[in-house]
Motif scaffolding. Structure first.
Motif, PDB file in Angstrom:
ATOM      1  N   PRO A  89      10.324  16.717  27.981  1.00 21.36           N
ATOM      2  CA  PRO A  89       8.908  16.345  28.059  1.00 21.36           C
ATOM      3  C   PRO A  89       8.584  15.488  29.275  1.00 21.36           C
ATOM      4  O   PRO A  89       7.462  15.527  29.796  1.00 21.36           O
ATOM      5  N   LYS A  98      12.420  28.410  15.024  1.00 19.97           N
ATOM      6  CA  LYS A  98      13.270  27.625  14.106  1.00 19.97           C
ATOM      7  C   LYS A  98      12.569  27.380  12.766  1.00 19.97           C
ATOM      8  O   LYS A  98      11.381  27.065  12.737  1.00 19.97           O
ATOM      9  N   VAL A 152       9.489  14.238  14.434  1.00 23.54           N
ATOM     10  CA  VAL A 152      10.850  13.877  14.824  1.00 23.54           C
ATOM     11  C   VAL A 152      11.599  13.212  13.661  1.00 23.54           C
ATOM     12  O   VAL A 152      12.775  12.881  13.797  1.00 23.54           O
ATOM     13  N   GLU A 202      16.055   7.949  17.481  1.00 23.04           N
ATOM     14  CA  GLU A 202      15.625   9.031  16.590  1.00 23.04           C
ATOM     15  C   GLU A 202      16.576   9.187  15.396  1.00 23.04           C
ATOM     16  O   GLU A 202      16.168   9.630  14.325  1.00 23.04           O
ATOM     17  N   SER A 215      -0.508  20.467  20.902  1.00 23.60           N
ATOM     18  CA  SER A 215      -0.351  19.103  21.397  1.00 23.60           C
ATOM     19  C   SER A 215      -1.014  18.910  22.744  1.00 23.60           C
ATOM     20  O   SER A 215      -1.096  19.837  23.556  1.00 23.60           O
ATOM     21  N   GLN A 244      17.118  21.904  18.918  1.00 21.41           N
ATOM     22  CA  GLN A 244      15.811  21.250  19.022  1.00 21.41           C
ATOM     23  C   GLN A 244      14.836  22.183  19.741  1.00 21.41           C
ATOM     24  O   GLN A 244      15.254  23.013  20.547  1.00 21.41           O
ATOM     25  N   PHE A 245      13.561  21.998  19.457  1.00 19.31           N
ATOM     26  CA  PHE A 245      12.436  22.840  19.915  1.00 19.31           C
ATOM     27  C   PHE A 245      12.328  24.066  19.008  1.00 19.31           C
ATOM     28  O   PHE A 245      13.288  24.473  18.361  1.00 19.31           O
ATOM     29  N   TRP A 246      11.149  24.664  19.008  1.00 20.61           N
ATOM     30  CA  TRP A 246      10.904  25.840  18.165  1.00 20.61           C
ATOM     31  C   TRP A 246      11.861  26.974  18.536  1.00 20.61           C
ATOM     32  O   TRP A 246      12.262  27.768  17.692  1.00 20.61           O
ATOM     33  N   PHE A 250       2.189  24.811  22.021  1.00 16.59           N
ATOM     34  CA  PHE A 250       2.910  24.650  20.757  1.00 16.59           C
ATOM     35  C   PHE A 250       2.403  23.472  19.930  1.00 16.59           C
ATOM     36  O   PHE A 250       1.831  22.519  20.454  1.00 16.59           O
ATOM     37  N   ASN A 251       2.676  23.574  18.646  1.00 21.08           N
ATOM     38  CA  ASN A 251       2.410  22.509  17.688  1.00 21.08           C
ATOM     39  C   ASN A 251       3.601  21.548  17.698  1.00 21.08           C
ATOM     40  O   ASN A 251       4.748  21.985  17.775  1.00 21.08           O
ATOM     41  N   ALA A 252       3.313  20.246  17.669  1.00 24.95           N
ATOM     42  CA  ALA A 252       4.412  19.260  17.722  1.00 24.95           C
ATOM     43  C   ALA A 252       5.102  19.132  16.370  1.00 24.95           C
ATOM     44  O   ALA A 252       4.466  18.781  15.376  1.00 24.95           O
ATOM     45  N   CYS A 312       6.168   9.381  24.342  1.00 22.53           N
ATOM     46  CA  CYS A 312       6.635  10.305  23.297  1.00 22.53           C
ATOM     47  C   CYS A 312       5.746  10.169  22.067  1.00 22.53           C
ATOM     48  O   CYS A 312       5.404  11.141  21.401  1.00 22.53           O
ATOM     49  N   HIS A 345       4.162  12.258  18.908  1.00 18.53           N
ATOM     50  CA  HIS A 345       5.027  12.006  17.739  1.00 18.53           C
ATOM     51  C   HIS A 345       4.672  10.615  17.215  1.00 18.53           C
ATOM     52  O   HIS A 345       5.409   9.653  17.399  1.00 18.53           O
ATOM     53  N   ILE A 358       2.633  19.589  31.584  1.00 20.68           N
ATOM     54  CA  ILE A 358       1.568  19.407  30.600  1.00 20.68           C
ATOM     55  C   ILE A 358       1.879  18.307  29.586  1.00 20.68           C
ATOM     56  O   ILE A 358       1.015  17.925  28.816  1.00 20.68           O
ATOM     57  N   MET A 371      -0.713  21.924  25.396  1.00 18.89           N
ATOM     58  CA  MET A 371       0.499  22.736  25.268  1.00 18.89           C
ATOM     59  C   MET A 371       0.220  24.017  24.480  1.00 18.89           C
ATOM     60  O   MET A 371      -0.814  24.151  23.846  1.00 18.89           O
ATOM     61  N   VAL A 374       0.603   8.610  28.549  1.00 16.86           N
ATOM     62  CA  VAL A 374       1.341   9.451  27.610  1.00 16.86           C
ATOM     63  C   VAL A 374       2.753   8.910  27.377  1.00 16.86           C
ATOM     64  O   VAL A 374       3.500   8.661  28.326  1.00 16.86           O
TER      65      VAL A 374
HETATM   66  C1  HEC Z   1       2.175  16.134  24.902  1.00 20.22           C
HETATM   67  C2  HEC Z   1       2.812  16.050  23.627  1.00 20.22           C
HETATM   68  C3  HEC Z   1       4.263  15.691  23.543  1.00 20.22           C
HETATM   69  C4  HEC Z   1       4.920  14.651  24.169  1.00 20.22           C
HETATM   70  C5  HEC Z   1       4.372  13.637  25.142  1.00 20.22           C
HETATM   71  C6  HEC Z   1       6.285  14.699  23.669  1.00 20.22           C
HETATM   72  N1  HEC Z   1       6.427  15.715  22.775  1.00 20.22           N
HETATM   73 FE1  HEC Z   1       8.062  16.142  21.717  1.00 20.22          FE
HETATM   74  N2  HEC Z   1       7.273  17.906  21.188  1.00 20.22           N
HETATM   75  C7  HEC Z   1       5.974  18.297  21.430  1.00 20.22           C
HETATM   76  C8  HEC Z   1       5.823  19.697  21.097  1.00 20.22           C
HETATM   77  C9  HEC Z   1       4.549  20.513  21.189  1.00 20.22           C
HETATM   78  C10 HEC Z   1       7.099  20.147  20.699  1.00 20.22           C
HETATM   79  C11 HEC Z   1       7.489  21.580  20.380  1.00 20.22           C
HETATM   80  C12 HEC Z   1       7.612  22.281  21.716  1.00 20.22           C
HETATM   81  C13 HEC Z   1       8.495  23.494  21.737  1.00 20.22           C
HETATM   82  O1  HEC Z   1       9.213  23.755  20.776  1.00 20.22           O
HETATM   83  O2  HEC Z   1       8.512  24.183  22.775  1.00 20.22           O
HETATM   84  C14 HEC Z   1       7.978  18.979  20.727  1.00 20.22           C
HETATM   85  C15 HEC Z   1       9.310  18.979  20.318  1.00 20.22           C
HETATM   86  C16 HEC Z   1      10.054  17.813  20.178  1.00 20.22           C
HETATM   87  C17 HEC Z   1      11.302  17.711  19.471  1.00 20.22           C
HETATM   88  C18 HEC Z   1      12.019  18.822  18.726  1.00 20.22           C
HETATM   89  C19 HEC Z   1      11.799  18.716  17.241  1.00 20.22           C
HETATM   90  C20 HEC Z   1      12.258  19.937  16.499  1.00 20.22           C
HETATM   91  O3  HEC Z   1      12.253  19.907  15.269  1.00 20.22           O
HETATM   92  O4  HEC Z   1      12.630  20.948  17.121  1.00 20.22           O
HETATM   93  C21 HEC Z   1      11.730  16.404  19.584  1.00 20.22           C
HETATM   94  C22 HEC Z   1      12.971  15.799  18.978  1.00 20.22           C
HETATM   95  C23 HEC Z   1      10.754  15.722  20.406  1.00 20.22           C
HETATM   96  N3  HEC Z   1       9.739  16.603  20.732  1.00 20.22           N
HETATM   97  C24 HEC Z   1      10.873  14.425  20.867  1.00 20.22           C
HETATM   98  C25 HEC Z   1      10.110  13.934  21.936  1.00 20.22           C
HETATM   99  C26 HEC Z   1      10.469  12.802  22.772  1.00 20.22           C
HETATM  100  C27 HEC Z   1      11.716  11.966  22.604  1.00 20.22           C
HETATM  101  C28 HEC Z   1       9.472  12.650  23.686  1.00 20.22           C
HETATM  102  C29 HEC Z   1       9.377  11.641  24.820  1.00 20.22           C
HETATM  103  C30 HEC Z   1      10.456  11.629  25.781  1.00 20.22           C
HETATM  104  C31 HEC Z   1       8.485  13.687  23.398  1.00 20.22           C
HETATM  105  N4  HEC Z   1       8.930  14.459  22.365  1.00 20.22           N
HETATM  106  C32 HEC Z   1       7.278  13.826  24.074  1.00 20.22           C
HETATM  107  C33 HEC Z   1       4.975  17.483  21.918  1.00 20.22           C
HETATM  108  C34 HEC Z   1       5.228  16.369  22.694  1.00 20.22           C
END
Ligand code: HEC
Ligand code: HEC
Length: 436
Positions: free
Chosen positions: A135, A355, A110, A234, A97, A119-121, A105-107, A80, A84, A140, A103, A78
Motif C-alpha cells: 500500500p 480468497k 486486518v 497485526e 476503499s 494476504q490480499f484477495w 477492491f473492498n478492504a 493504514c 483499516h 491509489i 481502489m 492516509v
Molecule cells: C486506501 C485504502 C487502504 C490503505 C491506505 C491500506 N489498505 Fe490494506 N487493504 C485495502 C484493500 C482495498 C485491500 C484489498 C486489496 C486487494 O486484495 O487487492 C487491503 C488488504 C490488506 C490486507 C490483507 C487482508 C486479507 O485478508 O487479505 C492487509 C493485512 C492490509 N491491507 C494491511 C494494510 C496495512 C498494514 C496498510 C498500511 C501500510 C494498509 N493496509 C493500507 C485498503 C487499504
C-alpha cells in the motif's frame, strides 16, 4: 443381546437430531462445531518464520505507531488505519476503499489476518510483513515510497526512538543524492519478468535506478523491517470469544448456554451453515475460512471490464516479488520454510478465484465481497440462494448450487453470522459451566 440393546438406546438420541431442540445435534455436527471453535482461547498463531521480530513486543509497539501514522503518505492524509479503521471492524465501511485515489477492491479487516498465509484477495503476498509494503507504493493508496517512509521515520523523534529499540539506529539518510526523498523500483511485470522493456517515465523510478546497488539493498533491508514491525502489531489484533464460541464451549461442557447467548435462530442458522447451505465446504476451521481461493461466480453486467484475473495474477506477482518468503529479505528463506511457495498452481479453474474471507466479526465489515457489491449480509445470502448470472472471468465453482433459501433461512444464517462477533459478552451471561 441386552448389552447391544442398551448401546442402541444410548446412541439413538445422538444419531437422530431434532432440529429445534438445543440438544439436537448429530455427531457430525458436534464434531464440526468443535472444529470451528476448539477452545475459548484464541487459536495459537502460526509462526511467522520469515520475520524474526514477529513476536517482539517492542516491534508491535513500533508497528502500532506506524499503522496510524499519516505522515508516511506524502499528502499526510492516509495511513493504514484510513482503510483499516478500528471503528469499522478494522475495515472502512466503504464498498471500494479510498486513499489517494479510489481502489477497485473492498478492504478486508486486518483482525485475525495473522491466521492466514495468503494476504490480499488474490493472495499476492505470502506474509503480513511483505503485504504491508505494497500500500505504501500504490498510487491509489498512500502514493508514497520506501525512501520517503524511511526519511519520515528518521525525521520523527518518537518513531526514530521506537525504531532504534527494535532495529538499532536507522542508517544516515541525509545525503539526498544517495538517498532521494522519493525512490522505488517499478513493480515487476509478469509479462516481462526481466524488465527488458521496463523504461518507466516516473521520476521516482528513475531516481531509484540511479542509486547504487548497495544503497538500494540498504533501503530494502529497512523497508522490509518496516513491514516486519507492522506485522508484529497485526499479530496482536486477535479477537476474543464470540457468542458462538461460548455456545460451543457449553456443548463441550455438556451444558447448552441459554438463548440469550446463542438464539434458537442462530442455532438453526448454524445447522444450515454446516448442512444444506454447504457454507462449511469453504468457511471452515477456527477462522471460518479455508484460506484458499474460489470463484463463487459473482456476475457482472455484459460489457463490463474484469478488474483482474484473481488468483492466477496473485501467483504470478508473488513469484516475482523480491519480498516473498524465499527472497533475500526473508529471515527464513529456505525451501523447507517456504513449502507454501512450492504448491501454488493455477489452471482454468482458478481464474476469477478470490480468497475465502474469514467470517469472524463479519457483521462489522459491510459491504461484502471483493468488490464490495453487497451492501449487507442479506444481499450476500440472497446471492448464495439464487446464484444468478455468470462471472466475467473463469467459471463458478461447480460445487456451488442455488439453494433457494427461504426468508427464514436467511434470517437464521444472519443470526448465526452475527454471533461471530468477538466481543466479550457480559459476565452475567457467562454464568454457565464452560469447559475450556
Ligand atoms: C486506501 C485504502 C487502504 C490503505 C491506505 C491500506 N489498505 Fe490494506 N487493504 C485495502 C484493500 C482495498 C485491500 C484489498 C486489496 C486487494 O486484495 O487487492 C487491503 C488488504 C490488506 C490486507 C490483507 C487482508 C486479507 O485478508 O487479505 C492487509 C493485512 C492490509 N491491507 C494491511 C494494510 C496495512 C498494514 C496498510 C498500511 C501500510 C494498509 N493496509 C493500507 C485498503 C487499504
Ligand atoms: C466454494 C466456496 C464457498 C462456499 C461454499 C461459500 N463461500 Fe462464502 N465466500 C467464499 C469466497 C471465495 C468469498 C469471497 C468471494 C469474492 O469476493 O469474490 C466468500 C464471501 C463470503 C462472504 C462475504 C465476506 C466478506 O467479508 O466480504 C460471506 C458473508 C460469506 N461468504 C458467507 C457464506 C455463507 C453463509 C455460505 C453458505 C450459504 C458461504 N459463504 C458459502 C467461498 C465460499
Amino acid at each position: 443381546m441386552f448389552v447391544v440393546k442398551l448401546a442402541f438406546c444410548v446412541a439413538l438420541p445422538i444419531a437422530q437430531p431434532t432440529p429445534q431442540s438445543p440438544d439436537g445435534w448429530s455427531e457430525r455436527e458436534l464434531k464440526i462445531i468443535q472444529s470451528l471453535s476448539p477452545s475459548l482461547q484464541a487459536a495459537p498463531l502460526p509462526a511467522s518464520k520469515s520475520n524474526r521480530v514477529a513476536d517482539n513486543d517492542d516491534a508491535a509497539e513500533l508497528g502500532r505507531l506506524l499503522f496510524f501514522e499519516k505522515s508516511l503518505s506524502p499528502n499526510s492524509k492516509v495511513s493504514c488505519a484510513t482503510c483499516h479503521d478500528p471503528k469499522f471492524g478494522w475495515s472502512d465501511g466503504k464498498a471500494l476503499s479510498e486513499g489517494v485515489g479510489i481502489m477497485d477492491f473492498n478492504a478486508p479487516t486486518v483482525l485475525n489476518a495473522a491466521y492466514t498465509q495468503w494476504q490480499f484477495w488474490d493472495g499476492r503476498a505470502d506474509s503480513l510483513w511483505s503485504q504491508a509494503l505494497q500500500p505504501i507504493e500504490s498510487a491509489i493508496e498512500m502514493n508514497s515510497s520506501r525512501t520517503y517512509v524511511l526519511h519520515q521515520i528518521a525525521a520523527n523523534e518518537k518513531l526514530r526512538q521506537a525504531w532504534k529499540l527494535v532495529f538499532g539506529d536507522l542508517p544516515d539518510l541525509t545525503d539526498l543524492a544517495r538517498f532521494p526523498i522519493h525512490a522505488f523500483p517499478p513493480k515487476p511485470n509478469p509479462e516481462d519478468p526481466f524488465g527488458v522493456n521496463n523504461q518507466s517515465s516516473d521520476p521516482r523510478h528513475q531516481a531509484w535506478s540511479r542509486m547504487t546497488a548497495a544503497d538500494q539493498e540498504l533501503i530494502n533491508v529497512h523497508f522490509a523491517n518496516f513491514g516486519k514491525a507492522i506485522e508484529a502489531f497485526e499479530r496482536k489484533l486477535i479477537t476474543g470469544p464470540s457468542k458462538f464460541d461460548f455456545f460451543a464451549a457449553g456443548l463441550r461442557g455438556g451444558k447448552a448456554v441459554g438463548d440469550e447467548v446463542f438464539s434458537e435462530s442462530a442455532q438453526r442458522g448454524l445447522k444450515l451453515f454446516m448442512g444444506k447451505g454447504q457454507c462449511i465446504n469453504c468457511h471452515f476451521g477456527p477462522n471460518l475460512s479455508d484460506g484458499e481461493f474460489h470463484n463463487i461466480g459473482l456476475p457482472s453486467p455484459e460489457g463490463a471490464e474484469p478488474i483482474d484475473q484473481g488468483r492466477p495474477d496473485g501467483i504470478r506477482e508473488l513469484r516475482l516479488n523480491q519480498f516473498n518468503g524465499r527472497g533475500k529479505f526473508s529471515d527464513a528463506p529456505s525451501w523447507d520454510d517456504n513449502q507454501h511457495l512450492l504448491y501454488m498452481f493455477y489452471n482454468e479453474h482458478t481464474y476469477g478465484a478470490y480468497k475465502t474471507p474469514s467470517l469472524r466479526n463479519v457483521s462489522r465489515t459491510a459491504p461484502y465481497a471483493h468488490d464490495g457489491r453487497f451492501a449487507d449480509l442479506k444481499q450476500m445470502l440472497e446471492f448464495y440462494s439464487n446464484l444468478p448470472g455468470e462471472p466475467l472471468v473463469g467459471h463458478r465453482e461447480e460445487t456451488l448450487l442455488p439453494l433457494s433459501f427461504s426468508q427464514q433461512n436467511i434470517t437464521d444464517l444472519i443470526s448465526f453470522l452475527n454471533s461471530l462477533e468477538g466481543e466479550r459478552i457480559p459476565a452475567r451471561l457467562r454464568a454457565v459451566n464452560i469447559a475450556q
